[in-house]
Structure formats: structure tokens, C-alpha cells
Design a protein around this motif. Sequence first.
Motif, PDB file in Angstrom:
ATOM      1  N   TYR A 318     -55.171 -41.415  36.841  1.00 54.50           N
ATOM      2  CA  TYR A 318     -55.293 -40.859  35.499  1.00 54.50           C
ATOM      3  C   TYR A 318     -54.921 -41.882  34.426  1.00 54.50           C
ATOM      4  CZ  TYR A 318     -55.174 -36.316  37.979  1.00 54.50           C
ATOM      5  OH  TYR A 318     -55.422 -35.253  38.808  1.00 54.50           O
ATOM      6  N   ASN A 319     -55.682 -41.874  33.338  1.00 50.85           N
ATOM      7  CA  ASN A 319     -55.392 -42.766  32.220  1.00 50.85           C
ATOM      8  C   ASN A 319     -54.476 -42.058  31.234  1.00 50.85           C
ATOM      9  OD1 ASN A 319     -55.469 -45.080  30.716  1.00 50.85           O
ATOM     10  ND2 ASN A 319     -57.471 -44.689  29.785  1.00 50.85           N
ATOM     11  N   ARG A 320     -53.284 -42.557  31.073  1.00 44.42           N
ATOM     12  CA  ARG A 320     -52.268 -41.900  30.251  1.00 44.42           C
ATOM     13  C   ARG A 320     -52.140 -42.605  28.896  1.00 44.42           C
ATOM     14  NH1 ARG A 320     -48.310 -39.101  33.803  1.00 44.42           N
ATOM     15  NH2 ARG A 320     -49.206 -39.056  35.899  1.00 44.42           N
ATOM     16  N   VAL A 321     -53.212 -42.587  28.120  1.00 45.23           N
ATOM     17  CA  VAL A 321     -53.177 -43.238  26.814  1.00 45.23           C
ATOM     18  C   VAL A 321     -53.736 -42.291  25.756  1.00 45.23           C
ATOM     19  CG1 VAL A 321     -53.378 -45.565  27.779  1.00 45.23           C
ATOM     20  CG2 VAL A 321     -55.447 -44.324  27.102  1.00 45.23           C
ATOM     21  N   SER A 322     -53.404 -42.565  24.508  1.00 43.32           N
ATOM     22  CA  SER A 322     -53.811 -41.727  23.382  1.00 43.32           C
ATOM     23  C   SER A 322     -54.928 -42.390  22.593  1.00 43.32           C
ATOM     24  CB  SER A 322     -52.614 -41.486  22.462  1.00 43.32           C
ATOM     25  OG  SER A 322     -52.199 -42.712  21.874  1.00 43.32           O
ATOM     26  N   VAL A 323     -55.528 -41.628  21.700  1.00 42.29           N
ATOM     27  CA  VAL A 323     -56.566 -42.167  20.818  1.00 42.29           C
ATOM     28  C   VAL A 323     -56.016 -43.319  19.993  1.00 42.29           C
ATOM     29  CG1 VAL A 323     -57.998 -41.665  18.793  1.00 42.29           C
ATOM     30  CG2 VAL A 323     -57.921 -40.045  20.690  1.00 42.29           C
ATOM     31  N   SER A 324     -54.819 -43.153  19.450  1.00 41.49           N
ATOM     32  CA  SER A 324     -54.258 -44.197  18.587  1.00 41.49           C
ATOM     33  C   SER A 324     -54.016 -45.489  19.351  1.00 41.49           C
ATOM     34  CB  SER A 324     -52.957 -43.720  17.935  1.00 41.49           C
ATOM     35  OG  SER A 324     -51.975 -43.401  18.915  1.00 41.49           O
ATOM     36  N   GLU A 325     -53.588 -45.389  20.607  1.00 42.28           N
ATOM     37  CA  GLU A 325     -53.380 -46.599  21.411  1.00 42.28           C
ATOM     38  C   GLU A 325     -54.705 -47.309  21.670  1.00 42.28           C
ATOM     39  OE1 GLU A 325     -49.617 -45.923  24.325  1.00 42.28           O
ATOM     40  OE2 GLU A 325     -51.259 -44.493  24.569  1.00 42.28           O
ATOM     41  N   VAL A 326     -55.739 -46.528  21.975  1.00 36.64           N
ATOM     42  CA  VAL A 326     -57.049 -47.126  22.229  1.00 36.64           C
ATOM     43  C   VAL A 326     -57.599 -47.765  20.954  1.00 36.64           C
ATOM     44  CG1 VAL A 326     -59.410 -46.707  22.990  1.00 36.64           C
ATOM     45  CG2 VAL A 326     -57.520 -45.490  24.085  1.00 36.64           C
ATOM     46  N   GLU A 327     -57.514 -47.060  19.846  1.00 31.20           N
ATOM     47  CA  GLU A 327     -58.056 -47.589  18.593  1.00 31.20           C
ATOM     48  C   GLU A 327     -57.310 -48.838  18.138  1.00 31.20           C
ATOM     49  OE1 GLU A 327     -58.140 -44.213  15.951  1.00 31.20           O
ATOM     50  OE2 GLU A 327     -60.190 -43.711  16.597  1.00 31.20           O
ATOM     51  N   LYS A 328     -56.035 -48.900  18.440  1.00 28.22           N
ATOM     52  CA  LYS A 328     -55.267 -50.096  18.104  1.00 28.22           C
ATOM     53  C   LYS A 328     -55.797 -51.308  18.860  1.00 28.22           C
ATOM     54  CE  LYS A 328     -50.556 -51.951  18.105  1.00 28.22           C
ATOM     55  NZ  LYS A 328     -49.133 -51.674  18.442  1.00 28.22           N
ATOM     56  N   LEU A 329     -56.037 -51.126  20.160  1.00 31.57           N
ATOM     57  CA  LEU A 329     -56.573 -52.233  20.955  1.00 31.57           C
ATOM     58  C   LEU A 329     -58.005 -52.559  20.532  1.00 31.57           C
ATOM     59  CD1 LEU A 329     -56.396 -54.293  23.220  1.00 31.57           C
ATOM     60  CD2 LEU A 329     -57.030 -52.481  24.839  1.00 31.57           C
ATOM     61  N   ALA A 330     -58.827 -51.532  20.350  1.00 34.25           N
ATOM     62  CA  ALA A 330     -60.213 -51.757  19.945  1.00 34.25           C
ATOM     63  C   ALA A 330     -60.283 -52.459  18.599  1.00 34.25           C
ATOM     64  CB  ALA A 330     -60.964 -50.424  19.877  1.00 34.25           C
ATOM     65  N   GLY A 331     -59.274 -52.224  17.763  1.00 38.38           N
ATOM     66  CA  GLY A 331     -59.236 -52.855  16.449  1.00 38.38           C
ATOM     67  C   GLY A 331     -58.768 -54.292  16.468  1.00 38.38           C
ATOM     68  N   GLY A 332     -58.340 -54.774  17.632  1.00 39.44           N
ATOM     69  CA  GLY A 332     -57.995 -56.200  17.731  1.00 39.44           C
ATOM     70  C   GLY A 332     -56.569 -56.505  18.095  1.00 39.44           C
ATOM     71  N   ASP A 333     -55.679 -55.496  18.212  1.00 36.41           N
ATOM     72  CA  ASP A 333     -54.292 -55.762  18.546  1.00 36.41           C
ATOM     73  C   ASP A 333     -54.083 -55.618  20.047  1.00 36.41           C
ATOM     74  OD1 ASP A 333     -51.582 -56.037  18.825  1.00 36.41           O
ATOM     75  OD2 ASP A 333     -51.024 -54.485  17.380  1.00 36.41           O
ATOM     76  N   GLY A 334     -54.266 -56.729  20.750  1.00 37.20           N
ATOM     77  CA  GLY A 334     -54.046 -56.753  22.189  1.00 37.20           C
ATOM     78  C   GLY A 334     -52.885 -57.627  22.561  1.00 37.20           C
ATOM     79  N   SER A 335     -51.922 -57.758  21.641  1.00 35.06           N
ATOM     80  CA  SER A 335     -50.806 -58.690  21.846  1.00 35.06           C
ATOM     81  C   SER A 335     -49.841 -58.220  22.931  1.00 35.06           C
ATOM     82  CB  SER A 335     -50.028 -58.857  20.533  1.00 35.06           C
ATOM     83  OG  SER A 335     -49.424 -57.636  20.154  1.00 35.06           O
ATOM     84  N   GLY A 336     -49.758 -56.899  23.136  1.00 36.86           N
ATOM     85  CA  GLY A 336     -48.806 -56.391  24.110  1.00 36.86           C
ATOM     86  C   GLY A 336     -47.369 -56.490  23.654  1.00 36.86           C
ATOM     87  N   ARG A 337     -47.148 -56.681  22.363  1.00 37.57           N
ATOM     88  CA  ARG A 337     -45.797 -56.806  21.851  1.00 37.57           C
ATOM     89  C   ARG A 337     -45.083 -55.462  21.908  1.00 37.57           C
ATOM     90  NH1 ARG A 337     -44.689 -61.318  18.775  1.00 37.57           N
ATOM     91  NH2 ARG A 337     -43.172 -60.154  17.510  1.00 37.57           N
ATOM     92  N   VAL A 338     -43.758 -55.515  22.027  1.00 38.65           N
ATOM     93  CA  VAL A 338     -42.957 -54.301  22.070  1.00 38.65           C
ATOM     94  C   VAL A 338     -43.136 -53.519  20.773  1.00 38.65           C
ATOM     95  CG1 VAL A 338     -40.601 -53.370  22.225  1.00 38.65           C
ATOM     96  CG2 VAL A 338     -41.240 -55.362  23.590  1.00 38.65           C
ATOM     97  N   GLN A 339     -43.330 -52.200  20.906  1.00 39.82           N
ATOM     98  CA  GLN A 339     -43.502 -51.334  19.732  1.00 39.82           C
ATOM     99  C   GLN A 339     -42.145 -50.715  19.381  1.00 39.82           C
ATOM    100  OE1 GLN A 339     -46.713 -51.246  18.346  1.00 39.82           O
ATOM    101  NE2 GLN A 339     -46.914 -52.834  19.915  1.00 39.82           N
ATOM    102  N   ARG A 340     -41.648 -51.041  18.193  1.00 38.85           N
ATOM    103  CA  ARG A 340     -40.321 -50.522  17.759  1.00 38.85           C
ATOM    104  C   ARG A 340     -40.482 -49.785  16.433  1.00 38.85           C
ATOM    105  NH1 ARG A 340     -38.623 -55.700  19.870  1.00 38.85           N
ATOM    106  NH2 ARG A 340     -37.119 -55.428  21.558  1.00 38.85           N
TER     107      ARG A 340
END
Length: 340
Positions: A318-340
Amino acid sequence: MARIVTFGELMLRLAPNGYYRFFQNDQMQATFGGGEANVAVSLANYGMDSVYVTKLPKHAIGQAAVDSLRYFGVDTSKIVRGGERVGIYYLEKGASQRGSVCIYDRKYSAIQQATCEDFDWDSIFDGADWFHFTGITPALGENVVEICKEACKAAKAKGVKISCDLNYRGKLWTREEARKAMTELCQYVDVCISNEEDAKDVFGIEAEGTDIYGGKLNHEGYKSVAKQLADKFGFEKVAITLRTSISANDNDWAGMLYDGEDYYFSKSYHLHIVDRVGGGDSFGGGLIYSLLSGKTSKDAIEFAVAASALKHSVEGDYNRVSVSEVEKLAGGDGSGRVQR
């Protein structure tokens, strides 16, 4: 809210911990998954009204399978209860140059022994907007081919869009069997999903100038594959996933969408894989969500590929991700940096 119905087999997955080989120790992780169930979970995570249809035994393992879907908010009210066993697959995750291994133990499962009389498709498709199945499901037997056919006919009668992921599995049926069944079923399909091998295995349509084992993908060849598929069956759209396998752990991942007029290629992601099972299903879920949400063809393929890229980082089917997480990556943020 769009209502999507998916139909297939939900299986028990047994896998050694980490990258251990089968029975390298005496422990296995038990989870659930299956092509169409994985799509249903993705769509539920994206806020869609997601309905999953299958047949499962009434015993505790069958109930645990149902509960695994309920956890994500998937509507399980149309699941038929009966039969004696839940299908099982054993997964040994590959690493480096050692490929993953999948062993099926699904013969005589509840869904494999189901009949057309088990499913009231007219009722199931009440209020539905979309129906999704894969080529894995009809591969379970002639009776399941007939069930899929009845489902497609009922969906068409109610004006429901139909998508199908070709998903050829050589351990389940021959190319000849697949071609015969899928040629008939694809007459009902509006959106076809394939990969670099499925179109060749099922329909003999091959991308020229491509070597999937040598890491060489030819974009022009895939344009030709998509157009040939669309011309053959009248598909409205054809989506193709593009995987360059560097090793079991490292892949390059992209996709293409043909909408009958233009071809749209996504950006490419370099993946360091945690778990690749369900990667194609998460692509399908992302594509269905995008199309139902009114995204452009370009944005739809970007969302689908980003959703699938994220799935490769998640353990289990199962893919446990949200729309916002997908849109963030699709928008170009694939850095994998810690989210605080």
C-alpha cells in the motif's frame, strides 16, 4: 466526490525481514496487498470514495484482509464473503544485482473460485464514476475472465469510465491466454496502463530501439506503442511507465501519457528503492485521481509518476502518501530534507 470501484484479489504477503533470503531466519512479515486493492488504498488516501470488490473467506484471515483496507477508509461493503482460503504470495526483496523473487500460492483462493452469480454489478456500480481492474485478475481462470467481462459490460451500461493495467504475469497464464482474454476485455477499456514489457507480452507490440535490461529506453518507440494500442482498441488515453533498472535497489523512473493527440513525458526520478511492489499500482491510482480531478494531461502524468516514486520508499504493497506529499514532489521538491 468521485466514486471509484476496483476489482481483484487481495492476498496475504509473507516476506522475510529486510533483505534476508527465504528462511534465512525463522521470521516473516505478514501484510496484505494486491494490484487493485493497492489502487483503492491510494485513492482513499487522496480523499476519493474508493470501493474495493473481491471475494474473501469469513474466517479470521479473511477478516484481517478486509480490515487492512478499512484502516485507510476503503469501502469494503461490496466484498463477497465465502470460499476457504486467502491467496498468498511470498516476497524476497532483491538487493544490488540480486533481483526480487515472488512465489504465488493462490490456487483455490476464494476469488479464483468465484462465479458471476457472486457479484451484483448493477448494484455495485450505482453512483460510480470509474472502474479499474488489471490483467492479473482475469489470469486467475476462465471463470474470472467472465466475471471481469460482466463487470465491464455493467460499467459501460452505466456510463462508467474503465481503466485497465495490463500487468502481464507469466506465472499465472501464457501469452496466448493473455492475448485472447485481454483482447476481448480491452474492447471496453477507456484508459490503458502498461509498462515497457506488458504491451509486448500481451499484444506483441514492442518499443523499437529499447533494451530494458541494458538501461536504454527510446521515447519514440514508446510513442509508437501507445498509438498502436490506442488505434487497436480505441483507448482514450494510454499511460506507460518507463523504468530503467540499474540494479534491484536503484532505478530511474518516469512515465508517458498519450491522450489521442499529444504525448507527455514526465520528469525522471532516480530511485533508491525500499520496496518496489505496488509501484505500478500507485502510478495507476495517481493517474485515476488526476484525471478525475480535472488535471491536464501533463499534470496528470507528473502526479502519477511522483506518486509512484514515493511508493518505492514505502514498505508494503500500500502507498501511504497524501495528495500534498505527491504534489510537493511533482512540483520539484525531491530533496528528501527533514520536514519541521
